[in-house]
Design a protein around this motif. Sequence first.
Motif, PDB file in Angstrom:
ATOM      1  N   ALA A  25     -28.747   1.940   5.936  1.00 25.00           N
ATOM      2  CA  ALA A  25     -28.836   2.347   7.342  1.00 25.00           C
ATOM      3  C   ALA A  25     -27.447   2.640   7.903  1.00 25.00           C
ATOM      4  CB  ALA A  25     -29.525   1.251   8.158  1.00 25.00           C
ATOM      5  N   LEU A  26     -26.482   1.781   7.587  1.00 27.84           N
ATOM      6  CA  LEU A  26     -25.122   1.997   8.096  1.00 27.84           C
ATOM      7  C   LEU A  26     -24.520   3.263   7.499  1.00 27.84           C
ATOM      8  CD1 LEU A  26     -22.649   1.162   9.682  1.00 27.84           C
ATOM      9  CD2 LEU A  26     -22.067  -0.456   7.849  1.00 27.84           C
ATOM     10  N   LYS A  27     -24.720   3.450   6.188  1.00 27.45           N
ATOM     11  CA  LYS A  27     -24.197   4.649   5.526  1.00 27.45           C
ATOM     12  C   LYS A  27     -24.835   5.907   6.129  1.00 27.45           C
ATOM     13  CE  LYS A  27     -23.438   6.659   0.943  1.00 27.45           C
ATOM     14  NZ  LYS A  27     -23.854   8.016   1.331  1.00 27.45           N
ATOM     15  N   ALA A  28     -26.144   5.864   6.369  1.00 27.78           N
ATOM     16  CA  ALA A  28     -26.822   7.030   6.953  1.00 27.78           C
ATOM     17  C   ALA A  28     -26.260   7.332   8.341  1.00 27.78           C
ATOM     18  CB  ALA A  28     -28.332   6.787   7.018  1.00 27.78           C
ATOM     19  N   ALA A  29     -26.045   6.290   9.132  1.00 33.41           N
ATOM     20  CA  ALA A  29     -25.512   6.499  10.487  1.00 33.41           C
ATOM     21  C   ALA A  29     -24.133   7.148  10.433  1.00 33.41           C
ATOM     22  CB  ALA A  29     -25.450   5.167  11.234  1.00 33.41           C
ATOM     23  N   VAL A  30     -23.299   6.684   9.493  1.00 30.84           N
ATOM     24  CA  VAL A  30     -21.959   7.270   9.346  1.00 30.84           C
ATOM     25  C   VAL A  30     -22.077   8.710   8.849  1.00 30.84           C
ATOM     26  CG1 VAL A  30     -19.815   7.132   8.005  1.00 30.84           C
ATOM     27  CG2 VAL A  30     -20.775   5.069   9.064  1.00 30.84           C
ATOM     28  N   ASP A  31     -22.905   8.926   7.823  1.00 30.51           N
ATOM     29  CA  ASP A  31     -23.092  10.279   7.279  1.00 30.51           C
ATOM     30  C   ASP A  31     -23.559  11.258   8.359  1.00 30.51           C
ATOM     31  OD1 ASP A  31     -22.446   9.354   4.773  1.00 30.51           O
ATOM     32  OD2 ASP A  31     -24.501   9.352   3.998  1.00 30.51           O
ATOM     33  N   LEU A  32     -24.455  10.792   9.221  1.00 32.06           N
ATOM     34  CA  LEU A  32     -25.044  11.675  10.238  1.00 32.06           C
ATOM     35  C   LEU A  32     -24.180  11.786  11.494  1.00 32.06           C
ATOM     36  CD1 LEU A  32     -28.730  10.383   9.931  1.00 32.06           C
ATOM     37  CD2 LEU A  32     -27.895  12.610   9.152  1.00 32.06           C
ATOM     38  N   GLY A  33     -23.086  11.029  11.544  1.00 30.43           N
ATOM     39  CA  GLY A  33     -22.238  11.058  12.736  1.00 30.43           C
ATOM     40  C   GLY A  33     -22.897  10.428  13.953  1.00 30.43           C
TER      41      GLY A  33
END
Lengths: 338, 338
Positions: A25-33
């Motif tokens: 979830a954290l990685k996705a949030a960072v990836d998606l800005g």
Amino acid sequence: MSAPSSPPNPTLFFETINAYQRTAALKAAVDLGLFSAFSGAPASADELAARCQCPVRGIRILCDSLTLFGFLTKEDSKYTPTSDTAFFLDKNSPAYLGNAVKFLTAPGIKDVFEGLTSTIKNGKVHDSEKGTTAPDHPVWMDFARTMGPMMFGPAQGAAALVELDTTRDTKVLDISASHGTFGITLAQKSPRAHLVALDWEAVLTVTEENAKAAGLGDRFSKIIGDAFTVDLGSDYDVVLVPNFLHHFNIADCTRFLKKVKAALRPGGKVVIVEFVPNDDRISPPSSATFSLVMLGTTPEGDAYTFAEYQKMLGDAGFKDAALHPLAPTAQSAVIGVA
Amino acid sequence: MSAPSSPPNPTLFFETINAYQRTAALKAAVDLGLFSAFSGAPASADELAARCQCPVRGIRILCDSLTLFGFLTKEDSKYTPTSDTAFFLDKNSPAYLGNAVKFLTAPGIKDVFEGLTSTIKNGKVHDSEKGTTAPDHPVWMDFARTMGPMMFGPAQGAAALVELDTTRDTKVLDISASHGTFGITLAQKSPRAHLVALDWEAVLTVTEENAKAAGLGDRFSKIIGDAFTVDLGSDYDVVLVPNFLHHFNIADCTRFLKKVKAALRPGGKVVIVEFVPNDDRISPPSSATFSLVMLGTTPEGDAYTFAEYQKMLGDAGFKDAALHPLAPTAQSAVIGVA
């Protein structure tokens, strides 16, 4: 035995076995800005979905999850980043840590934990004899490119602990220099300091870029290769050993520190920067958990205690070993005198 | 904005991006039988390594990590399982949950989170249109084989909420019966209850084994296939819908509930068992976090609130929708009357 909880509660089991979802979830949030899409104001899932150009279902569930995990707050269906989230995870913040996600979840770091059971059973990282300590392992390019900003705090703390004589030429050696943050920060303390950076060849292109950008000019040179076998040179005032020894066993660390001792001027200092847990090895958590990273990614590494570093330094011929926590960071410096 | 922490603290970022290591450590401990190696007494890393037949470095780091993560305590270099750990993770405990690790980390569940960013961006699970809702998805065999014991609590709670008339023949339908725990527990309330279990063909071999072991004999029959399209039969007293609706969108859930309504006797009950978060969707954590599992593994699923189930049931023609938390479990029953 600890007092029984009543009734028995499997929550910790479920939270922990599903903990990988927090990483995702954290990685996705960072990836998606996502954390950069707030512009300083609370926003709804619909608004964030539009700004991130994603369907709303995923953004809404992601935001609720990140609220549960402590990165956002939620009120009246609007989300707000916590102050730490805005400080570290908004791309517009100078302290942005999002780029570190690439290294922290890179092949050779994260995927090898899929084989942790066999790593423990066989006493070695499952897909290679050497894990990330293999020569020219590609993960160190990710590390050099992304982890520098995270090391500013420890680098400034370490540089503050050693003096460089500004009235004469001095020499600093930075072992596994990587992004160069430790060596550059120290070398900037004296206009007559010369920085020698040691690392794998590809990695040193990053170190060199950063040294040039920092204005070191011709006060910078390189040693390419394996720190254990390459000629380190001699007459150094300071040898920095940041986040290097944790990859190896105690005998190899001691052998390496002997080599460092031989490369220092009499009275010169070795500055080891590390996660150094207390003797109980379970505190403080931010240092103690690092041993698991070393178990997962290296054949023989560990998060060593100060007592262990003291012994290594003594056996290598250093005197006056001293521990300096680099608060507020989770790292510590261990300094020995040649 | 929340009050700034001073100084800014990246601990939550690091803990969360590395959270996958907690999953790996717990899985390794279960795989290695670590929690079953204590025999009720504190043990050192050396002792545990010998009992698990592993080199000591890995066991020592694993035990320190599991102490940090709350599964063990450590005193004088000896480790002790917490009471919850001994209750749920020692193979000798009747409440052993270790077998559930296989489902909870199975392909189709855990690995798809590697693609969470694209799942969110594209609005579908990255490697298939349907995720775990695809026909005969193999993960449901793991689920049926391993998750039954975890469902005893919710199944007993749900069975306690509905009466079966013991003076006449009654019929219970169990949708996505799987291990059969929900249907079997309810059918055991009346010697004249007949249980009909619906699931994929391979999965029903497990349901049938468990129904036989529970002594249902010829009071058990099967419906093989897709619950949305297969003929459900008619005149049921109770239709159980445990942990099924969360895989689908609201329109499909409503359509399915209409079909359930048509299969019930007048006055018959649908018993939905689910993780039901509060309207804020961020509490209680044990229910609210389930939406992330549905985001990662299904194209359109979610953890629905009671208000949403109430609306679905109303639209499907049910009356008197009521919410019953199945404490101490994290699940709730939502019951509607046909």
